[in-house]
Design a protein around this motif. Structure first.
Motif, PDB file in Angstrom:
ATOM      1  N   HIS A  95       0.839  -1.199   0.000  1.00 13.52           N
ATOM      2  CA  HIS A  95       0.000   0.000   0.000  1.00 13.52           C
ATOM      3  C   HIS A  95       0.880   1.258   0.000  1.00 13.52           C
ATOM      4  O   HIS A  95       0.665   2.175  -0.799  1.00 13.52           O
ATOM      5  N   ILE A 115       2.796   1.582  -3.414  1.00 10.80           N
ATOM      6  CA  ILE A 115       1.933   2.038  -4.516  1.00 10.80           C
ATOM      7  C   ILE A 115       1.650   3.521  -4.364  1.00 10.80           C
ATOM      8  O   ILE A 115       1.682   4.282  -5.342  1.00 10.80           O
ATOM      9  N   LEU A 160       1.515   2.113  -9.217  1.00  7.21           N
ATOM     10  CA  LEU A 160       1.260   0.697  -9.480  1.00  7.21           C
ATOM     11  C   LEU A 160       2.274   0.090 -10.441  1.00  7.21           C
ATOM     12  O   LEU A 160       2.803  -0.988 -10.195  1.00  7.21           O
ATOM     13  N   ARG A 218       4.620  -3.057  -9.416  1.00  5.66           N
ATOM     14  CA  ARG A 218       4.436  -4.315 -10.139  1.00  5.66           C
ATOM     15  C   ARG A 218       5.727  -4.725 -10.840  1.00  5.66           C
ATOM     16  O   ARG A 218       6.147  -5.877 -10.771  1.00  5.66           O
ATOM     17  N   LEU A 241      -6.689  -2.232  -3.911  1.00  3.31           N
ATOM     18  CA  LEU A 241      -5.549  -2.321  -4.824  1.00  3.31           C
ATOM     19  C   LEU A 241      -4.344  -2.950  -4.130  1.00  3.31           C
ATOM     20  O   LEU A 241      -3.724  -3.871  -4.666  1.00  3.31           O
ATOM     21  N   SER A 242      -4.014  -2.482  -2.937  1.00  5.73           N
ATOM     22  CA  SER A 242      -2.851  -3.061  -2.245  1.00  5.73           C
ATOM     23  C   SER A 242      -3.110  -4.516  -1.856  1.00  5.73           C
ATOM     24  O   SER A 242      -2.211  -5.356  -1.940  1.00  5.73           O
ATOM     25  N   VAL A 301      -2.739  -6.515  -5.254  1.00  2.00           N
ATOM     26  CA  VAL A 301      -1.347  -6.639  -5.703  1.00  2.00           C
ATOM     27  C   VAL A 301      -0.607  -7.630  -4.803  1.00  2.00           C
ATOM     28  O   VAL A 301       0.162  -8.465  -5.289  1.00  2.00           O
TER      29      VAL A 301
END
Length: 145
Positions: A25, A28, A33, A37, A82-83, A86
Motif C-alpha cells: 500500500h 503504490i 502501481l 508491479r 488495490l494493495s 497486488v
C-alpha cells in the motif's frame, strides 16, 4: 480444510499478509502501481507451474485468508482493494500460480468509484462473485504491464 489453514503458523501467515499489504500500500502510494508491479516481477519472477491439485489447494487457502483480512483485520491494517490485490497476486506468483490483476469502474454509481481484484481461471479470488457484473474492467491485465 486446506493444510495451509490448519498449520500452526496460521497467525504468523495472517500477520505477514497484513505487513505485506501495508508495505505494498505504501509503495503504490509513493511510487505508483506500474513501478511496484515491475519491481515485484523483476525480483520475484513467476515460479515454476504446479500441479492443478496443488494449485487449487493454495488458491483456496489464500482466498480464505483474504476473506479473514477483509472481515476481521483492523481497518488500519487492511490497506485498500488495490494493495490487497497486488499482494495476493504477488503471493500467488511466488507459488507459481499465474493470475490476473483486474481494475474496474463501478457501473452502478454516478460518481467515480473503482475496485481492484485478482482473478484465477475466471473466478474472482478476493471479491464477490458479482464483481464482474458491478464493475466494468479496463480489459487489461494490470499484472502484465
Amino acid at each position: 480444510m486446506p493444510a495451509l489453514l490448519r498449520a500452526p503458523g496460521r497467525t504468523v501467515l495472517r500477520t505477514g499478509q497484513l505487513a505485506l499489504i501495508l508495505g505494498v500500500h505504501a509503495a503504490i502510494h509513493r511510487f505508483g502501481l506500474a513501478a511496484v508491479r515491475g519491481l515485484l516481477e523483476k525480483f520475484h519472477p513467476l515460479a515454476p507451474a504446479l500441479t492443478t491439485e496443488r494449485e487449487a489447494e493454495i488458491v483456496r487457502g489464500l482466498a480464505l485468508h483474504w476473506r479473514w483480512v477483509r472481515q476481521r483485520a483492523p481497518s488500519r491494517f487492511r490497506g485498500n482493494c488495490l494493495s490487497q490485490s497486488v499482494t495476493l497476486w504477488w503471493l500467488l506468483r511466488l507459488r507459481g500460480i499465474d493470475t490476473k490483476l483486474c481494475i474496474g469502474i463501478d457501473r452502478r454509481s454516478e460518481q467515480f468509484s473503482a475496485h481492484a481484484w485478482v482473478e484465477h481461471r475466471g473466478l474472482a479470488l478476493n471479491a464477490g462473485a458479482a464483481v464482474r457484473d458491478n464493475f466494468a474492467t479496463f480489459g487489461h491485465d494490470f499484472a502484465k504491464g
